[in-house]
Motif scaffolding. Structure first.
Motif, PDB file in Angstrom:
ATOM      1  N   CYS A  94       6.378  -3.420 -41.442  1.00 15.93           N
ATOM      2  CA  CYS A  94       6.900  -2.092 -41.784  1.00 15.93           C
ATOM      3  C   CYS A  94       7.067  -1.944 -43.300  1.00 15.93           C
ATOM      4  O   CYS A  94       6.898  -0.855 -43.833  1.00 15.93           O
TER       5      CYS A  94
ATOM      6  N   LEU B 269       8.186   3.402 -36.815  1.00 13.65           N
ATOM      7  CA  LEU B 269       8.095   2.134 -36.096  1.00 13.65           C
ATOM      8  C   LEU B 269       7.248   2.234 -34.829  1.00 13.65           C
ATOM      9  O   LEU B 269       7.273   1.333 -33.989  1.00 13.65           O
TER      10      LEU B 269
ATOM     11  N   GLU C  79       5.384  -0.705 -33.701  1.00 14.13           N
ATOM     12  CA  GLU C  79       6.224  -1.827 -33.251  1.00 14.13           C
ATOM     13  C   GLU C  79       6.968  -1.502 -31.951  1.00 14.13           C
ATOM     14  O   GLU C  79       7.721  -2.336 -31.458  1.00 14.13           O
TER      15      GLU C  79
ATOM     16  N   HIS D 158       9.423  -6.284 -39.288  1.00 12.39           N
ATOM     17  CA  HIS D 158      10.048  -5.816 -40.533  1.00 12.39           C
ATOM     18  C   HIS D 158       9.083  -6.000 -41.703  1.00 12.39           C
ATOM     19  O   HIS D 158       8.916  -5.095 -42.527  1.00 12.39           O
TER      20      HIS D 158
ATOM     21  N   GLY E 257      13.162   2.969 -41.349  1.00 15.60           N
ATOM     22  CA  GLY E 257      12.708   1.955 -40.392  1.00 15.60           C
ATOM     23  C   GLY E 257      13.176   0.559 -40.770  1.00 15.60           C
ATOM     24  O   GLY E 257      13.607  -0.218 -39.912  1.00 15.60           O
TER      25      GLY E 257
ATOM     26  N   VAL F 226       9.935   4.905 -44.252  1.00 15.48           N
ATOM     27  CA  VAL F 226       9.782   3.449 -44.246  1.00 15.48           C
ATOM     28  C   VAL F 226      11.138   2.795 -44.471  1.00 15.48           C
ATOM     29  O   VAL F 226      11.509   1.834 -43.784  1.00 15.48           O
TER      30      VAL F 226
END
Length: 192
Positions: A185, A49, A52, A182, A128, A125
């Motif tokens: 990701c 992440l 982000e 989200h 996350g 992934v």
């Protein structure tokens, strides 16, 4: 309105004690905001992440400010803080850090300290995504509860009440931002 003695001494009258049920509800919301702050902190530390991180840390600062607005409202409404409830929420948010271990298949790689892949692994992934989904659940809960709290203080004209009335819109905006993170990701997972 301040009384004459309060004006002379500079002190406000203590707010009447809140209904015990309202006090319990407000403490649950304070605890949820505390846990949400910890979830955001944890999500911002995940390698997958990293793109982000700025958004997650900013949302965390906003949640902390909103939590402060809730504490002010609680004081004004006469609802004392139940630190045991808040502490348990904080501890449960810390325990949630163990959740990714249960979701990853190659747990041995994580324990053995495997080198990170040049691109996020599918497992990273998923980790996350799960962290962001926990945050999204907390933000949705906050938006719903903040709407109710806004109605509770709708008749109040004080500045602190205006801050409470704005909590629902801020929580929805934060939820929308984290939901967009989200989706970003999830892109490596969707490209199978």
């Amino acid at each position: 309105m301040l009384s004459v003695p309060a004006l002379l001494t500079g002190r406000r009258r203590a707010a009447p004690a809140a209904d015990p049920v309202l006090r319990a509800y407000l403490n649950e919301q304070l605890a949820a905001a505390t846990g949400l702050g910890e979830q955001l902190r944890r999500a911002s530390t995940l390698e997958v992440l990293l793109p982000e991180r700025t958004t997650l840390l900013r949302v965390r600062r906003e949640v902390a400010a909103d939590r402060a607005a809730l504490r002010t409202a609680m004081r004004r409404l006469g609802a004392s803080t139940d630190w045991a409830v808040v502490g348990v929420s904080w501890l449960s948010a810390h325990a949630a850090r163990l959740t990714p271990l249960l979701h990853r298949l190659p747990v041995v790689d994580r324990v053995a300290g495997a080198l990170p892949a040049p691109h996020p692994t599918r497992e990273a992934v998923v980790e996350g995504l799960i962290a962001l989904e926990d945050v999204l659940g907390g933000l949705h809960r906050r938006a719903v509860a903040a709407g109710l709290l806004g109605e509770l203080v709708a008749a109040e004209r004080a500045e602190w009440a205006a801050g409470v009335r704005g909590l629902a819109a801020r929580a929805r905006a934060q939820r929308d931002e984290v939901e967009a993170a989200h989706r970003r990701c999830a892109q490596p997972l969707l490209r199978t």
